[in-house]
Scaffold this active site. Sequence first.
Site, mmCIF file in Angstrom:
data_model
loop_
_atom_site.group_PDB
_atom_site.id
_atom_site.type_symbol
_atom_site.label_atom_id
_atom_site.label_comp_id
_atom_site.label_asym_id
_atom_site.label_seq_id
_atom_site.Cartn_x
_atom_site.Cartn_y
_atom_site.Cartn_z
ATOM 1 N N GLU A 1 1.146 -1.468 13.310
ATOM 2 C CA GLU A 1 1.027 -3.006 13.163
ATOM 3 C C GLU A 1 1.434 -3.630 14.423
ATOM 4 O OE1 GLU A 1 3.927 -4.194 10.090
ATOM 5 O OE2 GLU A 1 2.013 -3.499 8.322
ATOM 6 N N TRP B 1 1.025 -1.331 0.610
ATOM 7 C CA TRP B 1 -0.207 0.145 -0.497
ATOM 8 C C TRP B 1 1.146 1.381 -0.525
ATOM 9 C CZ3 TRP B 1 -1.554 2.928 5.014
ATOM 10 C CH2 TRP B 1 -1.162 2.963 5.817
ATOM 11 N N ASP B 2 1.784 1.000 0.368
ATOM 12 C CA ASP B 2 3.113 2.335 0.393
ATOM 13 C C ASP B 2 3.023 3.456 -0.974
ATOM 14 O OD1 ASP B 2 3.816 0.004 1.735
ATOM 15 O OD2 ASP B 2 6.280 1.431 2.279
ATOM 16 N N GLN C 1 3.574 3.798 13.985
ATOM 17 C CA GLN C 1 3.621 4.665 12.874
ATOM 18 C C GLN C 1 1.979 5.125 12.721
ATOM 19 O OE1 GLN C 1 3.661 0.794 9.870
ATOM 20 N NE2 GLN C 1 2.811 2.351 8.038
#
Length: 649
Positions: free
Chosen positions: A487, A356-357, A600
């Site tokens: 995550e 998805w980056d 993140q």
Amino acid sequence: MKQYIKADPWSIIEEGFDPSLNEISESLFSIGNGAMGQRANFEEVYSGKSLQGSYVGGIYYPDKTRVGWWKNGYPEYFAKVINATNWIGLQLTIDGEMLDLAKVKQILCFQRTLDMKLGILSRKFKVVLPNETVITVDTQRFVSMDDSELGAISYKLTSNKDINLELESYLDGDVKNRDSNYDEQFWLPVAHEASQNHLFLSTQTKKTGYDVGVAASTTLLHNNQPIAAHQFESNVFRASQNFKVTLEAGEEIEIVKKAVVISSLNHTKESIQNQSITKINKLSNTSFETLKQNHIQAWDKLWQFCDVEIGGDVKAQQGIRFNIFQLLQTYTGKDARLNIGPKGFTGEKYGGSTYWDTEAYCIPFYLSTAGSQVARNLLIYRHNQLGKAIENAQKLGFQNGAALYPMVTMNGEECHNEWEITFEEIHRNGAIAYAIYDYVRYTGDEAYLSEYGLEVLIGIARFWKERVNWSSDKEKYVILGVTGPNEYENNVNNNWYTNYVARWCLEYATKVIELVKKQNKSAWQQLKTKTSFREEEVIIWQNIIDKMYLPYDQQRQIYLQQDGFLDKELVSVDSIPKNQRPINQHWSWDRILRSCYIKQADVLQGLYFFEDHFTKEDIQKNFEFYEAMTVHESSLSPCVHVILASQIG
Ligand code: BGC
């Protein structure tokens, strides 16, 4: 973090050689041109710690999955852009001793430089061999931005004494991946050839059947006169040419090696040998310098549209250029079959696969620097994989055209195999829809929606419709058992970001249906038939939009990362001792999951995407609450935080 790189606005510079850092440097100093990439391995033999890596974009191997405990729904394989034929090899023997920086008596000086403006990797070193001879080497290497099938090396050497030098220039196809799940060799030999003028080696990936052919030529110039190879040979995985020269003290020799790397992605298998050899032979009339200048000019054109200047902070300047350089050399947008591996061509981590980056982090860069076609190609890549995303959702039990894009993919099939991510980190679907929105609002290319975008949006909206469930307790729609972008939390309920982006996807798909209906009736009719779309679907979507549960804390006036987040012991990151950072290297997974620490941007990822939905005060409150608990243990984290931080001043 190891801080051994010298600050410089345009270059990455390593001064002095520390063997323990070599594999890091090999990654940092990697070079690429979108089509292929090369780690900063030494040309000459190096018996110390090293990860050899030459990669060809799109050439991958489906490495059979390895997990401790198989879960239904796991993919069979992980697709990896694999280590391909090593084309840079130059073995140098000086008076019977092999030049090997791990075995020299002393390294008098060593400098490795990556000039990001020019796209040139260079190395200078001076060493004392065990027999006391002092050798000075000066190398330059590039993979051409001007010709995506070409790489070239100039390797200059002098000695303080008269020496007999033997050179073996070779192609080595007997290469492996360190991360191979079953220690397998991924290549089969195809053809090999060696002559006075050139070397050729081609190999084929097992299972996927891609052929990669490399043709190389080597010139050894002594007093500007070429020395002919006195021997050449080839076998299934290796082709080599041998040269001999006697060098007087202080004299310089220059070795120029050029390589043409082509694959069956762009050429017929039958033509690879002939085409690559013809091309390398043609190049014999073009000097290293000319090829280098063409390459530099191509980089120069790219930088004209991309550079970001930061005054007064050389490290920040170097950092942002390094990021830009990596994006440019990883993906050029010329080929819609390719995508952006999170670590580009720098090594094996993440396998060069798509995450998805691309949509969440990379597309804005290409949108604003490379013209709309490049970003469009990235979107089309996902459109081409819609069928597989629908299959992927079906494997997990979803129906009616619901599409779940994979967490990690090469050809559209899921490759990731940790249940808490593969099955639960479903917010990735949101980023793919968001990228369409981002592209259209930036370019104004609404035609994209009827042609490609809406079909993807419908698949994604259908997924969310099936993934939510009605909570009679909350009288709201909820999304249970997910992993958000953070995550360091798994299997949570009602991750605010996921719920928010899911609701937004339903809204956006509805809006785009209205738009396409208005603008292009026939396209809508076609799409309706193709997707078996029923008008009631939007009514159901609207109900979910109206009643989506979004966890919120009235008292603090913040969005809650997930249900129960406030039950955690809420302590800021500064209370973690420095020697326990990064926590993912020091703490048990259990401890990380129970802690409040955030890997993140998660809630903040949503505030960043949808900044216009929130007030500045909202952003500020959430930023202050969450950033204090964020450990930024993904390189995707600081960027989002600094953007928000600058927004709130
Ligand atoms: C991040 C993911 C990211 C992946 C590849 C992980 O560490 O948490 O968000 O997609 O790395 O960059």
